[in-house]
Scaffold this active site. Structure first.
Site, PDB file in Angstrom:
ATOM      1  N   PHE A   1       0.869  -1.186   0.000  1.00 36.80           N
ATOM      2  CA  PHE A   1       0.000   0.000   0.000  1.00 36.80           C
ATOM      3  C   PHE A   1       0.899   1.227   0.000  1.00 36.80           C
ATOM      4  O   PHE A   1       1.758   1.387   0.874  1.00 36.80           O
ATOM      5  CB  PHE A   1      -0.904   0.032   1.238  1.00 36.80           C
ATOM      6  CG  PHE A   1      -1.845   1.220   1.246  1.00 36.80           C
ATOM      7  CD1 PHE A   1      -3.115   1.112   0.700  1.00 36.80           C
ATOM      8  CD2 PHE A   1      -1.453   2.427   1.783  1.00 36.80           C
ATOM      9  CE1 PHE A   1      -3.979   2.205   0.688  1.00 36.80           C
ATOM     10  CE2 PHE A   1      -2.299   3.529   1.782  1.00 36.80           C
ATOM     11  CZ  PHE A   1      -3.566   3.410   1.232  1.00 36.80           C
TER      12      PHE A   1
ATOM     13  N   ASP B   1       9.399   2.831   1.139  1.00 34.75           N
ATOM     14  CA  ASP B   1       8.229   3.513   1.696  1.00 34.75           C
ATOM     15  C   ASP B   1       8.205   3.280   3.209  1.00 34.75           C
ATOM     16  O   ASP B   1       7.774   2.234   3.682  1.00 34.75           O
ATOM     17  CB  ASP B   1       6.965   2.967   1.027  1.00 34.75           C
ATOM     18  CG  ASP B   1       5.695   3.662   1.497  1.00 34.75           C
ATOM     19  OD1 ASP B   1       5.727   4.320   2.554  1.00 34.75           O
ATOM     20  OD2 ASP B   1       4.658   3.521   0.823  1.00 34.75           O
TER      21      ASP B   1
ATOM     22  N   LYS C   1       2.985  10.318   8.535  1.00 30.60           N
ATOM     23  CA  LYS C   1       2.354   9.867   9.781  1.00 30.60           C
ATOM     24  C   LYS C   1       3.111  10.354  11.012  1.00 30.60           C
ATOM     25  O   LYS C   1       3.027  11.521  11.365  1.00 30.60           O
ATOM     26  CB  LYS C   1       2.193   8.338   9.767  1.00 30.60           C
ATOM     27  CG  LYS C   1       1.243   7.860   8.661  1.00 30.60           C
ATOM     28  CD  LYS C   1       0.947   6.392   8.794  1.00 30.60           C
ATOM     29  CE  LYS C   1       0.080   5.911   7.633  1.00 30.60           C
ATOM     30  NZ  LYS C   1      -1.276   6.467   7.640  1.00 30.60           N
TER      31      LYS C   1
ATOM     32  N   THR D   1       1.985  23.734  -2.765  1.00 29.82           N
ATOM     33  CA  THR D   1       1.574  25.027  -2.232  1.00 29.82           C
ATOM     34  C   THR D   1       2.386  25.433  -1.003  1.00 29.82           C
ATOM     35  O   THR D   1       2.875  26.562  -0.905  1.00 29.82           O
ATOM     36  CB  THR D   1       0.072  24.996  -1.867  1.00 29.82           C
ATOM     37  OG1 THR D   1      -0.674  24.673  -3.032  1.00 29.82           O
ATOM     38  CG2 THR D   1      -0.373  26.353  -1.323  1.00 29.82           C
TER      39      THR D   1
END
Length: 318
Positions: free
Chosen positions: A37, A145, A176, A200
């Site tokens: 995932f 990851d 996280k 941004t």
């Protein structure tokens, strides 16, 4: 950029990328593992292989996948099988990379040190060392990851450090527990042009101030050492519960306090999670029937004792 030798893009590349066509939009691919995932945005979702509900109805890139080892537990009693299983997966990984060389070459490979959402699936350090060797052999960038495993729960800041690679990953992603999402990379793979990596808030500066305070606390309060001590206590306690309730639990595994244990089926998993919640203990599920633990770094043996007593109380009611 690597294939251009670091030179600026050509006029043809600049124009064709606006049409989503080669050579500006090259036919390259990212390889991920079954059960992984990696997120819900278009590119990362195309690398996600955990559950169909995560992907259904969403367009996806034509990215390849390779099998991730399905280890048997306890590890000490299944060493021969697990070695064969990891060897099988490595052979298939290499075959997938070779099969794409003439169509959409694999540019990068992304992998979790522990497949979390997919079921807390582990592999050995030797497996990951071999994965790194394969990526180097074929010029494939390695992305680790660490969104779930990074930040200390495994007993070290980054779980991929336990692999002791001779050549470190090209990219490591985090989020996280690290309070903000980001990545760090080897110097040679950093973008050479401005605005290639841009958003941004540009890293959300106030989150970086919070992260600095968090890292200071982890260091000053020796929280990684606490995770190792507490993790061993938790490991021993879960092993005892598994021995006493073998008809309900199996396949206990984990690093530090990053742990999981399997219920006998999905219904039992959900029942245990609900009953624990009713007793005031929040735990989660992953994979098909796994129960996962993701406590804070401040978890102590005292907290673990309460958890184990509550877990035993729930199991006795089943």
């Amino acid at each position: 950029n690597r294939e251009r030798g670091g030179k600026p893009p050509t006029k043809e590349e600049l124009e064709s990328c606006m049409l989503n066509e080669a050579p500006g939009s090259p036919k390259l691919s990212t390889l991920s593992f079954e059960g992984g995932f990696h997120g819900r945005t278009l590119g990362s979702l195309s690398c996600t292989r955990s559950k169909p509900i995560h992907k259904i109805d969403i367009p996806a890139f034509d990215f390849p996948t390779a099998p991730f080892p399905k280890l048997r537990y306890p590890l000490s009693e299944n060493a021969e099988y697990n070695t064969r299983e990891e060897s099988r997966c490595l052979k298939e990984l290499e075959a997938v990379i070779l099969s794409r060389q003439e169509t959409s070459p694999v540019a990068c490979l992304i992998v979790e040190p522990i497949q979390a959402e997919g079921g807390d699936n582990h592999a050995s350090a030797d497996f990951f060392k071999s994965v790194r060797d394969i990526t180097l052999r074929y010029g494939v960038y390695l992305i680790v990851d660490e969104v779930q495993t990074g930040g200390g729960n495994c007993g070290r800041m980054w779980e991929h450090e336990s692999w002791e690679l001779d050549t470190p990953p090209d990219f490591v992603t985090f989020s996280k527990k690290m309070l903000t999402g980001g990545y760090f990379s080897r110097e040679g793979v950093r973008p050479t042009m401005g605005y290639q990596v841009f958003n941004t808030w540009m890293g959300d500066p106030h989150k970086l101030v919070q992260l600095e305070a968090l890292l200071k606390t982890i260091h000053d309060e020796n929280l990684l050492e606490l995770v190792q001590i507490t993790g061993k206590y938790l490991e021993d306690g879960l092993d005892m519960l598994q021995a006493d309730f073998g008809h309900l639990l199996h396949n206990h595994r984990g690093k530090g306090t990053f742990r999981a244990i399997d219920a006998i089926d999905a219904n039992s998993q959900q029942q245990i999670i609900a009953m624990m919640r009713n007793e005031g203990v929040q735990i989660g599920g992953c994979g098909v029937s796994s129960i996962r633990l993701r406590p804070s770094l401040t978890l102590s043996p005292t907290h673990v004792t309460i958890f184990l007593q509550t877990f035993e109380k729930v199991l006795k009611q089943l």
